[in-house]
Design a protein around this motif. Sequence first.
Motif, PDB file in Angstrom:
ATOM      1  N   UNK A   1      78.734 -82.350 -95.437  1.00 33.59           N
ATOM      2  CA  UNK A   1      79.590 -83.141 -96.296  1.00 33.59           C
ATOM      3  C   UNK A   1      79.167 -83.218 -97.752  1.00 33.59           C
ATOM      4  N   UNK A   2      78.124 -82.500 -98.117  1.00 33.62           N
ATOM      5  CA  UNK A   2      77.648 -82.539 -99.502  1.00 33.62           C
ATOM      6  C   UNK A   2      78.044 -81.244-100.211  1.00 33.62           C
ATOM      7  N   UNK A   3      78.496 -81.350-101.458  1.00 33.73           N
ATOM      8  CA  UNK A   3      78.831 -80.132-102.203  1.00 33.73           C
ATOM      9  C   UNK A   3      77.567 -79.365-102.577  1.00 33.73           C
ATOM     10  N   UNK A   4      77.737 -78.081-102.825  1.00 28.20           N
ATOM     11  CA  UNK A   4      76.591 -77.271-103.243  1.00 28.20           C
ATOM     12  C   UNK A   4      76.089 -77.679-104.618  1.00 28.20           C
ATOM     13  N   UNK A   5      76.992 -78.140-105.473  1.00 28.79           N
ATOM     14  CA  UNK A   5      76.564 -78.613-106.786  1.00 28.79           C
ATOM     15  C   UNK A   5      76.487 -77.521-107.830  1.00 28.79           C
ATOM     16  N   UNK A   6      75.717 -77.817-108.854  1.00 30.31           N
ATOM     17  CA  UNK A   6      75.601 -76.928-110.003  1.00 30.31           C
ATOM     18  C   UNK A   6      75.057 -75.560-109.586  1.00 30.31           C
ATOM     19  N   UNK A   7      75.619 -74.532-110.178  1.00 29.48           N
ATOM     20  CA  UNK A   7      75.162 -73.173-109.896  1.00 29.48           C
ATOM     21  C   UNK A   7      75.879 -72.525-108.727  1.00 29.48           C
ATOM     22  N   UNK A   8      76.862 -73.211-108.117  1.00 32.96           N
ATOM     23  CA  UNK A   8      77.594 -72.667-106.972  1.00 32.96           C
ATOM     24  C   UNK A   8      78.727 -71.762-107.438  1.00 32.96           C
ATOM     25  N   UNK A   9      78.900 -70.679-106.718  1.00 32.73           N
ATOM     26  CA  UNK A   9      80.071 -69.820-106.921  1.00 32.73           C
ATOM     27  C   UNK A   9      80.446 -69.170-105.603  1.00 32.73           C
ATOM     28  N   UNK A  10      81.715 -68.856-105.457  1.00 32.44           N
ATOM     29  CA  UNK A  10      82.204 -68.137-104.281  1.00 32.44           C
ATOM     30  C   UNK A  10      82.341 -66.670-104.643  1.00 32.44           C
ATOM     31  N   UNK A  11      81.944 -65.824-103.715  1.00 30.56           N
ATOM     32  CA  UNK A  11      82.059 -64.381-103.922  1.00 30.56           C
ATOM     33  C   UNK A  11      82.925 -63.822-102.794  1.00 30.56           C
ATOM     34  N   UNK A  12      84.243 -63.643-103.062  1.00 34.09           N
ATOM     35  CA  UNK A  12      85.112 -63.046-102.046  1.00 34.09           C
ATOM     36  C   UNK A  12      84.895 -61.537-102.011  1.00 34.09           C
ATOM     37  N   UNK A  13      84.827 -61.001-100.814  1.00 35.02           N
ATOM     38  CA  UNK A  13      84.642 -59.563-100.647  1.00 35.02           C
ATOM     39  C   UNK A  13      85.901 -58.967-100.024  1.00 35.02           C
ATOM     40  N   UNK A  14      86.022 -57.668-100.027  1.00 35.23           N
ATOM     41  CA  UNK A  14      87.219 -56.993 -99.540  1.00 35.23           C
ATOM     42  C   UNK A  14      86.908 -56.096 -98.344  1.00 35.23           C
ATOM     43  N   UNK A  15      86.664 -56.698 -97.165  1.00 35.25           N
ATOM     44  CA  UNK A  15      86.404 -55.892 -95.981  1.00 35.25           C
ATOM     45  C   UNK A  15      87.697 -55.252 -95.478  1.00 35.25           C
ATOM     46  N   UNK A  16      87.563 -54.275 -94.598  1.00 41.61           N
ATOM     47  CA  UNK A  16      88.743 -53.631 -94.020  1.00 41.61           C
ATOM     48  C   UNK A  16      89.493 -54.576 -93.096  1.00 41.61           C
ATOM     49  N   UNK A  17      88.759 -55.498 -92.457  1.00 45.84           N
ATOM     50  CA  UNK A  17      89.384 -56.455 -91.542  1.00 45.84           C
ATOM     51  C   UNK A  17      88.946 -57.867 -91.867  1.00 45.84           C
ATOM     52  N   UNK A  18      89.873 -58.805 -91.785  1.00 47.52           N
ATOM     53  CA  UNK A  18      89.538 -60.210 -91.939  1.00 47.52           C
ATOM     54  C   UNK A  18      89.073 -60.580 -93.334  1.00 47.52           C
ATOM     55  N   UNK A  19      88.286 -61.657 -93.372  1.00 48.24           N
ATOM     56  CA  UNK A  19      87.788 -62.170 -94.648  1.00 48.24           C
ATOM     57  C   UNK A  19      86.277 -62.357 -94.604  1.00 48.24           C
ATOM     58  N   UNK A  20      85.640 -62.043 -95.712  1.00 48.51           N
ATOM     59  CA  UNK A  20      84.222 -62.325 -95.922  1.00 48.51           C
ATOM     60  C   UNK A  20      84.108 -62.979 -97.295  1.00 48.51           C
ATOM     61  N   UNK A  21      83.591 -64.204 -97.315  1.00 43.46           N
ATOM     62  CA  UNK A  21      83.413 -64.927 -98.567  1.00 43.46           C
ATOM     63  C   UNK A  21      82.016 -65.533 -98.553  1.00 43.46           C
TER      64      UNK A  21
END
Length: 109
Positions: free
Chosen positions: A62-82
């Motif tokens: 329930x706690x946010x990651x906070x400062x310095x957090x970013x999401x990196x979405x990737x492009x796999x052939x199937x489904x999602x990887x983030x």
Amino acid sequence: MEQAHPLVRDVFPDLVDELIALLEDEGERELALCAWDLRLVAMCDCGDDFCQSIHTAVRPKGEPYGEGHRCVPLLPEEGMLVLDVVKGRIMYIEVLDRPPMEARRGTRD
């Protein structure tokens, strides 16, 4: 102790190989290098049948990651990887809508 957690590459080698290749394709060389040494701290316990996500670091619920957090979405052939990345460290691998990952025998309870 972090050493008590298995390396993700020992449990899910195909996933780590895919992550490294996708990160390289996205120009995320530093994260690709880090992916080799990720530890499997816990599997996601959300209960969704389409989720096979992996905690690679301890995070209070329930706690946010906070400062310095970013999401990196990737492009796999199937489904999602983030990836959730905090200050250059991969904290969580979101694995959604993909075929079931098979753990290498003898590496998971």
